[in-house]
Design an enzyme around this catalytic site. Structure first.
Site, PDB file in Angstrom:
ATOM      1  CG  HIS A 136       7.754 -32.760   1.671  1.00 49.60           C
ATOM      2  ND1 HIS A 136       6.409 -32.988   1.491  1.00 49.60           N
ATOM      3  CD2 HIS A 136       8.382 -33.809   1.085  1.00 49.60           C
ATOM      4  CE1 HIS A 136       6.231 -34.115   0.829  1.00 49.60           C
ATOM      5  NE2 HIS A 136       7.416 -34.635   0.572  1.00 49.60           N
ATOM      6  CG  HIS A 138       5.561 -36.431  -5.918  1.00 48.43           C
ATOM      7  ND1 HIS A 138       4.412 -37.180  -6.111  1.00 48.43           N
ATOM      8  CD2 HIS A 138       6.176 -36.959  -4.833  1.00 48.43           C
ATOM      9  CE1 HIS A 138       4.339 -38.112  -5.193  1.00 48.43           C
ATOM     10  NE2 HIS A 138       5.397 -38.001  -4.393  1.00 48.43           N
TER      11      HIS A 138
END
Length: 256
Positions: free
Chosen positions: A23, A65
């Site tokens: 991730h 993000h």
């Protein structure tokens, strides 16, 4: 929620990706979405990585993000309102720890070159600045198609935003796509099929034996995020899911 559908059963396409996916590069062990994180994840043996891609004000795809810069850089405000020249000067590592101070935000092109040089695979989450969904999907897909034109295995493009996936499909139809879900809204299976997806990527707790079977019946793969403990990983194995995204690159052996 019922998983019944009139959709015909389909045969899943060949799946070239490993089960374990790191991730944002290396989870929480390094500043997320940076080349340092990718290097650390690779050092732990991971062959595939997830990252988030959005656009600068002048249309350069880069990794971040959040919509804003505040959490993971020394900048402030909406990232998509800054030019790449401005973004490239920010520190994207010092927030994490001293050893990563000065780490820059990477472009998608820089990450692509790292992955291609090291025979690594990528899941690019298209993460548009709100209101910029279609443009982001189009430019990220066009950029990925160009950068991976000669690659044996293309990147997997995913997004929570159907508009972004639709634009990616139209811009680069040969690149595989996955629909990200944090809830099983009405019509989610039909939506994934209509978008030409090869996978559905869910918050891991949403999967059941029934939903996994339904996705497989549609010819799609079932992937999960973000799994950081052994118990849910074992449970997902038992359900027959196809991929797991984890922060804990130090806990799970990627060949498992």
């Amino acid at each position: 929620m019922s998983t019944t559908s009139a959709l015909p059963a389909a045969t899943a396409r060949p799946w070239p990706y490993p089960r374990w996916i790191a991730h944002r590069g290396a989870g929480k062990l390094a500043p997320e979405n940076t080349l340092s994180a990718f290097r650390l994840g690779a050092a732990h043996g991971y062959r595939m990585f997830e990252c988030d891609a959005k656009l600068s004000a002048d249309g350069v795809p880069f990794l971040l993000h959040d919509s804003t810069l505040d959490r993971t850089t020394d900048g402030r405000g909406t990232a998509g309102e800054r030019t790449w020249a401005e973004l490239s000067r920010l520190d994207a590592g010092g927030w994490h720890s001293r050893g990563f101070a000065g780490e820059p935000l990477p472009t998608l092109e820089a990450v692509a070159r790292f992955c291609l040089c090291n025979d690594l695979l990528l899941n690019i989450e298209i993460k548009p600045t709100p209101g910029d969904e279609a443009r982001t999907g189009r430019i990220v897909a066009e950029t990925a198609a160009r950068l991976w034109a000669d690659a044996a295995v293309p990147p997997l493009l995913t997004s929570f935003k159907p508009e972004a996936l639709a634009a990616a499909r139209d811009a680069a139809p040969d690149l595989p796509r996955g629909l990200l879900l944090d809830a099983l809204r009405a019509g989610w299976r039909e939506e994934a099929v209509a978008l030409g997806c090869v996978a559905v990527v869910c918050q891991f707790g949403l999967w059941t034996a029934e939903t996994v079977a339904a996705v497989h019946a549609d010819g799609l793969r079932a992937l999960s995020y973000t799994v950081n403990d052994p118990a849910p990983a074992q449970w997902l194995d038992g359900l027959g899911t196809d991929g797991i995204i984890t922060d804990r690159v130090d806990r799970f052996a990627p060949g498992a």
